[in-house]
Scaffold this motif. Structure first.
Motif, PDB file in Angstrom:
ATOM      1  N   GLY A  33       0.857  -1.162  -0.039  1.00 19.00           N
ATOM      2  CA  GLY A  33       0.010   0.089   0.135  1.00 19.00           C
ATOM      3  C   GLY A  33       0.801   1.198  -0.020  1.00 19.00           C
ATOM      4  N   MET A  34       0.488   2.209  -0.976  1.00 20.05           N
ATOM      5  CA  MET A  34       1.558   3.274  -1.136  1.00 20.05           C
ATOM      6  C   MET A  34       0.390   4.559  -0.817  1.00 20.05           C
ATOM      7  SD  MET A  34       4.551   3.409  -1.612  1.00 20.05           S
ATOM      8  CE  MET A  34       5.021   4.687  -2.841  1.00 20.05           C
ATOM      9  N   LYS A  57       3.035   5.039   3.118  1.00 22.74           N
ATOM     10  CA  LYS A  57       4.344   5.717   2.904  1.00 22.74           C
ATOM     11  C   LYS A  57       4.769   6.175   4.132  1.00 22.74           C
ATOM     12  CE  LYS A  57       2.902   7.695  -1.618  1.00 22.74           C
ATOM     13  NZ  LYS A  57       2.598   9.106  -2.231  1.00 22.74           N
ATOM     14  N   ASP A  74       3.062  -0.959  -4.481  1.00 26.34           N
ATOM     15  CA  ASP A  74       1.645  -0.049  -4.206  1.00 26.34           C
ATOM     16  C   ASP A  74       0.559  -1.119  -5.352  1.00 26.34           C
ATOM     17  OD1 ASP A  74       2.080  -0.115  -7.462  1.00 26.34           O
ATOM     18  OD2 ASP A  74       2.804   2.019  -7.334  1.00 26.34           O
ATOM     19  N   THR A  95      -3.883  -1.279   2.762  1.00 30.23           N
ATOM     20  CA  THR A  95      -4.539  -1.290   1.421  1.00 30.23           C
ATOM     21  C   THR A  95      -5.866  -1.038   1.619  1.00 30.23           C
ATOM     22  OG1 THR A  95      -4.510  -3.462   1.436  1.00 30.23           O
ATOM     23  CG2 THR A  95      -2.485  -2.858   0.555  1.00 30.23           C
TER      24      THR A  95
END
Length: 228
Positions: A7-8, A13, A30, A55
Protein backbone atom coordinates in the motif's frame (compact mmCIF):
# COMPACT_ATOMS: atom_id res chain seq x y z
CA UNK A 1 14.41 -6.71 9.97
CA UNK A 2 13.24 -6.99 6.36
CA UNK A 3 9.83 -5.35 5.98
CA UNK A 4 7.43 -5.47 3.05
CA UNK A 5 4.83 -2.69 3.07
CA UNK A 6 1.74 -3.24 0.95
CA UNK A 7 0.00 0.00 0.00
CA UNK A 8 1.35 3.35 -1.11
CA UNK A 9 -1.39 5.51 0.38
CA UNK A 10 -0.57 8.22 2.91
CA UNK A 11 -0.39 5.81 5.84
CA UNK A 12 1.51 3.14 3.89
CA UNK A 13 4.15 5.65 2.86
CA UNK A 14 4.53 6.83 6.44
CA UNK A 15 4.81 3.24 7.70
CA UNK A 16 7.66 2.67 5.25
CA UNK A 17 9.35 5.88 6.41
CA UNK A 18 9.02 5.01 10.10
CA UNK A 19 10.31 1.48 9.50
CA UNK A 20 13.37 2.89 7.72
CA UNK A 21 13.92 5.38 10.55
CA UNK A 22 13.97 2.46 12.98
CA UNK A 23 16.73 0.79 11.00
CA UNK A 24 14.77 -1.76 9.01
CA UNK A 25 15.19 -2.69 5.35
CA UNK A 26 11.98 -1.70 3.56
CA UNK A 27 10.35 -2.67 0.27
CA UNK A 28 7.03 -1.13 -0.79
CA UNK A 29 4.47 -2.37 -3.32
CA UNK A 30 1.64 -0.20 -4.60
CA UNK A 31 -1.68 -1.41 -6.00
CA UNK A 32 -0.50 -1.49 -9.62
CA UNK A 33 2.54 -3.61 -8.78
CA UNK A 34 0.45 -6.07 -6.77
CA UNK A 35 -2.92 -6.31 -8.52
CA UNK A 36 -4.82 -9.29 -7.17
CA UNK A 37 -1.84 -10.14 -4.91
CA UNK A 38 0.00 -11.23 -8.07
CA UNK A 39 3.39 -10.11 -6.77
CA UNK A 40 3.13 -12.13 -3.57
CA UNK A 41 4.66 -15.36 -4.77
CA UNK A 42 6.14 -17.72 -2.13
CA UNK A 43 9.76 -16.99 -3.16
CA UNK A 44 9.16 -13.24 -3.01
CA UNK A 45 7.34 -13.29 0.34
CA UNK A 46 10.01 -15.52 1.90
CA UNK A 47 12.48 -12.69 1.46
CA UNK A 48 10.83 -10.66 4.25
CA UNK A 49 10.52 -11.04 8.00
CA UNK A 50 7.18 -9.20 8.25
CA UNK A 51 4.54 -7.90 5.84
CA UNK A 52 2.56 -4.77 6.80
CA UNK A 53 -0.71 -4.13 4.95
CA UNK A 54 -2.37 -0.72 4.61
CA UNK A 55 -4.39 -1.22 1.43
CA UNK A 56 -8.15 -1.71 0.90
CA UNK A 57 -10.47 -4.34 2.41
CA UNK A 58 -10.62 -6.40 -0.79
CA UNK A 59 -6.89 -6.19 -1.44
CA UNK A 60 -6.04 -6.99 2.17
CA UNK A 61 -7.95 -10.29 2.02
CA UNK A 62 -6.20 -11.25 -1.23
CA UNK A 63 -2.84 -10.30 0.28
CA UNK A 64 -3.49 -12.32 3.43
CA UNK A 65 -4.48 -15.39 1.46
CA UNK A 66 -1.26 -15.19 -0.54
CA UNK A 67 1.12 -14.40 2.33
CA UNK A 68 -0.33 -16.43 5.19
CA UNK A 69 -0.37 -19.51 2.94
CA UNK A 70 3.44 -19.31 2.95
CA UNK A 71 3.65 -19.06 6.74
CA UNK A 72 4.49 -15.36 6.63
CA UNK A 73 4.00 -12.90 9.47
CA UNK A 74 1.53 -10.10 8.70
CA UNK A 75 0.44 -6.90 10.43
CA UNK A 76 -2.90 -5.72 9.01
CA UNK A 77 -3.71 -2.04 9.48
CA UNK A 78 -6.47 -2.13 6.87
CA UNK A 79 -10.02 -2.26 8.26
CA UNK A 80 -13.37 -3.22 6.77
CA UNK A 81 -12.52 -6.90 6.10
CA UNK A 82 -13.49 -8.48 9.42
CA UNK A 83 -16.26 -10.58 7.90
CA UNK A 84 -13.34 -12.74 6.69
CA UNK A 85 -11.50 -12.73 10.03
CA UNK A 86 -12.43 -16.31 10.96
CA UNK A 87 -11.15 -17.58 7.60
CA UNK A 88 -7.91 -15.64 7.89
CA UNK A 89 -7.29 -16.86 11.45
CA UNK A 90 -7.87 -20.43 10.33
CA UNK A 91 -5.42 -20.05 7.46
CA UNK A 92 -2.77 -18.53 9.71
CA UNK A 93 -3.15 -21.32 12.25
CA UNK A 94 -2.97 -24.08 9.62
CA UNK A 95 0.19 -22.62 8.12
CA UNK A 96 1.74 -21.64 11.49
CA UNK A 97 1.90 -18.08 10.25
CA UNK A 98 1.69 -14.86 12.26
CA UNK A 99 -1.31 -12.51 12.02
CA UNK A 100 -1.67 -9.31 14.01
CA UNK A 101 -4.63 -7.11 13.16
CA UNK A 102 -6.22 -4.04 14.68
CA UNK A 103 -8.82 -1.41 14.01
CA UNK A 104 -6.40 1.26 15.20
CA UNK A 105 -2.66 1.07 15.93
CA UNK A 106 -2.59 4.27 17.99
CA UNK A 107 -1.58 3.67 21.62
CA UNK A 108 -3.82 6.58 22.61
CA UNK A 109 -6.86 4.89 21.06
CA UNK A 110 -6.06 1.66 22.91
CA UNK A 111 -6.05 3.56 26.20
CA UNK A 112 -9.36 5.14 25.16
CA UNK A 113 -10.85 1.66 24.74
CA UNK A 114 -9.75 0.74 28.26
CA UNK A 115 -11.30 3.91 29.65
CA UNK A 116 -14.49 3.23 27.70
CA UNK A 117 -14.74 -0.16 29.38
CA UNK A 118 -14.49 1.55 32.77
CA UNK A 119 -17.19 4.07 31.79
CA UNK A 120 -19.52 1.28 30.73
CA UNK A 121 -18.99 -0.71 33.91
CA UNK A 122 -19.27 2.22 36.31
CA UNK A 123 -22.23 3.96 34.66
CA UNK A 124 -24.37 1.00 33.61
CA UNK A 125 -26.64 1.17 36.67
CA UNK A 126 -26.84 4.97 36.83
CA UNK A 127 -29.23 5.55 33.93
CA UNK A 128 -26.68 6.81 31.38
CA UNK A 129 -27.26 6.54 27.65
CA UNK A 130 -24.18 5.98 25.48
CA UNK A 131 -23.48 7.26 21.96
CA UNK A 132 -20.47 7.54 19.68
CA UNK A 133 -19.51 10.03 16.98
CA UNK A 134 -16.56 9.62 14.62
CA UNK A 135 -15.16 11.80 11.85
CA UNK A 136 -12.59 10.80 9.22
CA UNK A 137 -11.22 12.06 5.93
CA UNK A 138 -13.51 11.93 2.91
CA UNK A 139 -11.55 9.12 1.23
CA UNK A 140 -11.97 6.60 4.05
CA UNK A 141 -13.79 3.60 2.61
CA UNK A 142 -15.44 1.98 5.62
CA UNK A 143 -18.17 3.68 7.63
CA UNK A 144 -18.46 3.61 10.57
CA UNK A 145 -14.78 3.22 11.27
CA UNK A 146 -13.35 0.03 12.69
CA UNK A 147 -12.31 2.00 15.76
CA UNK A 148 -15.87 3.21 16.34
CA UNK A 149 -17.14 -0.35 16.01
CA UNK A 150 -14.55 -1.55 18.52
CA UNK A 151 -15.51 1.27 20.88
CA UNK A 152 -19.20 0.36 20.62
CA UNK A 153 -18.50 -3.32 21.29
CA UNK A 154 -16.44 -2.49 24.38
CA UNK A 155 -19.18 -0.30 25.84
CA UNK A 156 -21.96 -2.73 24.94
CA UNK A 157 -20.17 -5.57 26.72
CA UNK A 158 -19.23 -3.48 29.76
CA UNK A 159 -22.60 -1.74 30.19
CA UNK A 160 -24.76 -4.66 29.14
CA UNK A 161 -26.60 -2.69 26.46
CA UNK A 162 -27.78 -4.03 23.12
CA UNK A 163 -26.48 -1.39 20.73
CA UNK A 164 -24.59 1.88 21.11
CA UNK A 165 -25.53 4.25 18.25
CA UNK A 166 -22.67 5.48 16.07
CA UNK A 167 -22.75 8.63 13.93
CA UNK A 168 -20.11 8.62 11.18
CA UNK A 169 -18.95 11.69 9.26
CA UNK A 170 -16.61 11.90 6.27
CA UNK A 171 -15.10 15.29 5.56
CA UNK A 172 -11.86 16.93 4.45
CA UNK A 173 -8.63 15.29 5.56
CA UNK A 174 -9.55 14.61 9.19
CA UNK A 175 -7.11 12.01 10.56
CA UNK A 176 -9.54 10.55 13.04
CA UNK A 177 -11.82 11.96 15.75
CA UNK A 178 -13.74 9.62 18.05
CA UNK A 179 -15.98 10.65 20.94
CA UNK A 180 -17.89 8.50 23.40
CA UNK A 181 -20.67 10.29 25.25
CA UNK A 182 -22.47 9.08 28.36
CA UNK A 183 -25.46 11.29 29.17
CA UNK A 184 -28.00 11.28 31.97
CA UNK A 185 -30.60 13.75 33.22
CA UNK A 186 -28.02 15.08 35.64
CA UNK A 187 -24.83 15.38 33.59
CA UNK A 188 -22.77 14.31 30.60
CA UNK A 189 -19.36 12.69 30.33
CA UNK A 190 -17.43 12.82 27.04
CA UNK A 191 -14.32 10.79 26.23
CA UNK A 192 -12.51 11.95 23.07
CA UNK A 193 -9.47 10.92 21.07
CA UNK A 194 -8.27 13.15 18.23
CA UNK A 195 -5.44 12.15 15.92
CA UNK A 196 -3.41 15.10 14.62
CA UNK A 197 -1.51 13.03 12.06
CA UNK A 198 -1.05 9.46 10.84
CA UNK A 199 2.27 9.20 12.70
CA UNK A 200 0.78 7.42 15.70
CA UNK A 201 -0.83 4.76 13.49
CA UNK A 202 2.40 4.20 11.56
CA UNK A 203 4.62 3.93 14.63
CA UNK A 204 2.21 1.51 16.27
CA UNK A 205 2.13 -0.68 13.17
CA UNK A 206 5.93 -0.82 12.89
CA UNK A 207 6.31 -1.62 16.58
CA UNK A 208 3.68 -4.32 16.15
CA UNK A 209 5.70 -5.78 13.26
CA UNK A 210 8.84 -5.83 15.42
CA UNK A 211 6.91 -7.68 18.14
CA UNK A 212 5.36 -10.18 15.71
CA UNK A 213 8.61 -10.98 13.93
CA UNK A 214 9.56 -13.55 16.58
CA UNK A 215 6.10 -15.06 17.03
CA UNK A 216 3.44 -17.10 15.27
CA UNK A 217 -0.29 -17.18 16.00
CA UNK A 218 -3.15 -14.68 15.76
CA UNK A 219 -3.32 -11.50 17.79
CA UNK A 220 -5.61 -8.49 18.16
CA UNK A 221 -3.59 -5.30 18.74
CA UNK A 222 -6.14 -4.32 21.38
CA UNK A 223 -5.11 -7.35 23.46
CA UNK A 224 -1.33 -7.05 23.13
CA UNK A 225 -0.55 -3.36 22.69
CA UNK A 226 0.78 -2.99 26.23
CA UNK A 227 3.50 -5.56 25.39
CA UNK A 228 4.46 -3.69 22.24
Amino acid sequence: MRVLVLGMGKTGKLVASVAAERGHSVNVLDAKENAGASALTPPFVSGFDVVIDFTTPEAAVQNMRACLATGAKMVIGTTGWYDKLTDMKSLAERKQAGLLYGTNFSIGVQVMLRLAKTMGEDLKKAGYAFSITETHHASKLDSPSGTAISLAKVVEAAAGVTAVPVEAKREGDVMGLHSLTAASDADRLVLTHEAFSRRGFAEGAVRAAEWLSSRSGCYDFQSVFSEI
